[in-house]
Enzyme design. Sequence first.
Site, PDB file in Angstrom:
ATOM      1  N   GLY A  26       0.599  -1.167  -0.012  1.00 31.75           N
ATOM      2  CA  GLY A  26      -0.199   0.075   0.349  1.00 31.75           C
ATOM      3  C   GLY A  26       1.017   0.876   0.005  1.00 31.75           C
ATOM      4  O   GLY A  26       2.313   1.503   0.681  1.00 31.75           O
ATOM      5  N   SER A 121      -6.733  11.119  11.089  1.00 31.09           N
ATOM      6  CA  SER A 121      -6.989  11.801  11.596  1.00 31.09           C
ATOM      7  C   SER A 121      -8.171  12.190  11.922  1.00 31.09           C
ATOM      8  O   SER A 121      -9.601  12.456  11.985  1.00 31.09           O
ATOM      9  CB  SER A 121      -6.924  13.248  11.104  1.00 31.09           C
ATOM     10  OG  SER A 121      -6.914  13.411   9.716  1.00 31.09           O
ATOM     11  N   CYS A 122      -9.393  10.940  11.184  1.00 33.58           N
ATOM     12  CA  CYS A 122     -10.766  11.208  11.095  1.00 33.58           C
ATOM     13  C   CYS A 122     -11.292  10.789  12.822  1.00 33.58           C
ATOM     14  O   CYS A 122     -12.697  10.339  13.045  1.00 33.58           O
ATOM     15  CB  CYS A 122     -11.394  10.254   9.385  1.00 33.58           C
ATOM     16  SG  CYS A 122     -10.745   9.037   9.549  1.00 33.58           S
ATOM     17  N   TYR A 149     -15.426   3.940   9.782  1.00 30.14           N
ATOM     18  CA  TYR A 149     -13.895   3.687   9.756  1.00 30.14           C
ATOM     19  C   TYR A 149     -13.558   4.489  10.953  1.00 30.14           C
ATOM     20  O   TYR A 149     -12.680   4.077  11.204  1.00 30.14           O
ATOM     21  CB  TYR A 149     -13.261   4.483   8.349  1.00 30.14           C
ATOM     22  CG  TYR A 149     -12.287   4.384   8.179  1.00 30.14           C
ATOM     23  CD1 TYR A 149     -11.464   3.080   8.252  1.00 30.14           C
ATOM     24  CD2 TYR A 149     -11.151   5.583   7.930  1.00 30.14           C
ATOM     25  CE1 TYR A 149      -9.971   3.289   7.706  1.00 30.14           C
ATOM     26  CE2 TYR A 149     -10.139   6.168   7.783  1.00 30.14           C
ATOM     27  CZ  TYR A 149      -9.524   4.959   7.610  1.00 30.14           C
ATOM     28  OH  TYR A 149      -7.661   4.495   7.209  1.00 30.14           O
TER      29      TYR A 149
END
Length: 326
Positions: A26, A121-122, A149
């Site tokens: 990734g 950061s969400c 998420y």
Amino acid sequence: MSAEMNERSSAPIDRSGRIYVAGHRGMVGSAVWRALERNGFEDIVGRTSSELDLRDRDATFEWFRSSRPRYVVLAAAKVGGIVANSTAPVQFLSENLQIQVNVMDAALEAGVEKLLFLGSSCIYPKFAPQPIPEDSLLTGHLEPTNDAYAIAKIAGILQVQSVRRQYGLPWISAMPTNLYGPGDNFSPTGSHVLPALLRRYDEARRNGSPFVENWGTGTPRREFLHVDDMAEASLHLLDVYDGPQQVNVGTGVDETIAEIASHVAEVTGYEGETRWDTGKPDGTPQKLLDISKIRALGWEPSIGLREGLASTFAWYRDHVGELRNA
Ligand SMILES: NC(=O)c1ccc[n+]([C@@H]2O[C@H](COP(=O)([O-])OP(=O)(O)OC[C@H]3O[C@@H](n4cnc5c(N)ncnc54)[C@H](OP(=O)(O)O)[C@@H]3O)[C@@H](O)[C@H]2O)c1
């Protein structure tokens, strides 16, 4: 769990010890792999999702029992932009929980000495103070478009803290801001804002389009960190940090989306007009991480946005035929 408890200084991790980068193909995992190589690590291991599906609990335990890594960077996750997150919340919640619970449970059983869990950061409340300090976690409501998420990532932080509390292991968590760089997802459905802008402006230049139209007013402010800086920060935290609180990783600087779009136009060589579809939503007005904690731990970002955008665009152009399409 409160922030101040049990922060200790840590000894650098052993460069000859086996380190497993989960998600090594990734964007983040491959950057971590490059950083480990640059820093003299001798025994780096990774498995693709087709070789080892981390949702498969038995296979994950079996792999840890036979491979016995001393260290783990957990950068495997189901990741996506706003469209993917809001249309498939079940997969974002369930797959991320499965991956991280399996990896951490198997790592615990296999005696992994230090693990770094990567979140995002969400996890912070939609109306957190700006710049966002680490201790604003769990103080308010999440942004609904990616709450599934975020809840999975918050559970991951709690799992790391619980392992520390129950088993005394120096496992840690880091929360990066928006990342970009080589290996990013440029697909129309899966991408985040920066690769989406790079692709849009590049296509507009190639098609000779007189204007590019972006969503919203262009006034929201956003922070972007180059993934190679994130990888160096990850290694730095593995070497120096031993505390229960997640550590923010960002640049400490934000710009408006309009300013960022104009950098993208410049980098891609697009000379037409930029228009804003103000009927479309803007999202949250500002999202900037407070990075004083990682600064105090001795780390600073080193790649500026213009420089990072130029090298990311060069990577994009070299890989156009091999990009992911979801
Ligand atoms: N991108 C950002 O802006 C950003 C910002 C903040 C935080 N982060 C965090 O950084 C981490 C990595 O993000 P990324 O941007 O590098 O995502 P990415 O490019 O999509 O890579 C995710 C990796 O996870 C692996 N993976 C997914 N499902 C798996 C499964 N079931 N079994 C095994 N491996 C699986 C994939 O492996 P294969 O390639 O082998 O399929 C892939 O290499 C995530 O935790 C994310 O929350 C990213």
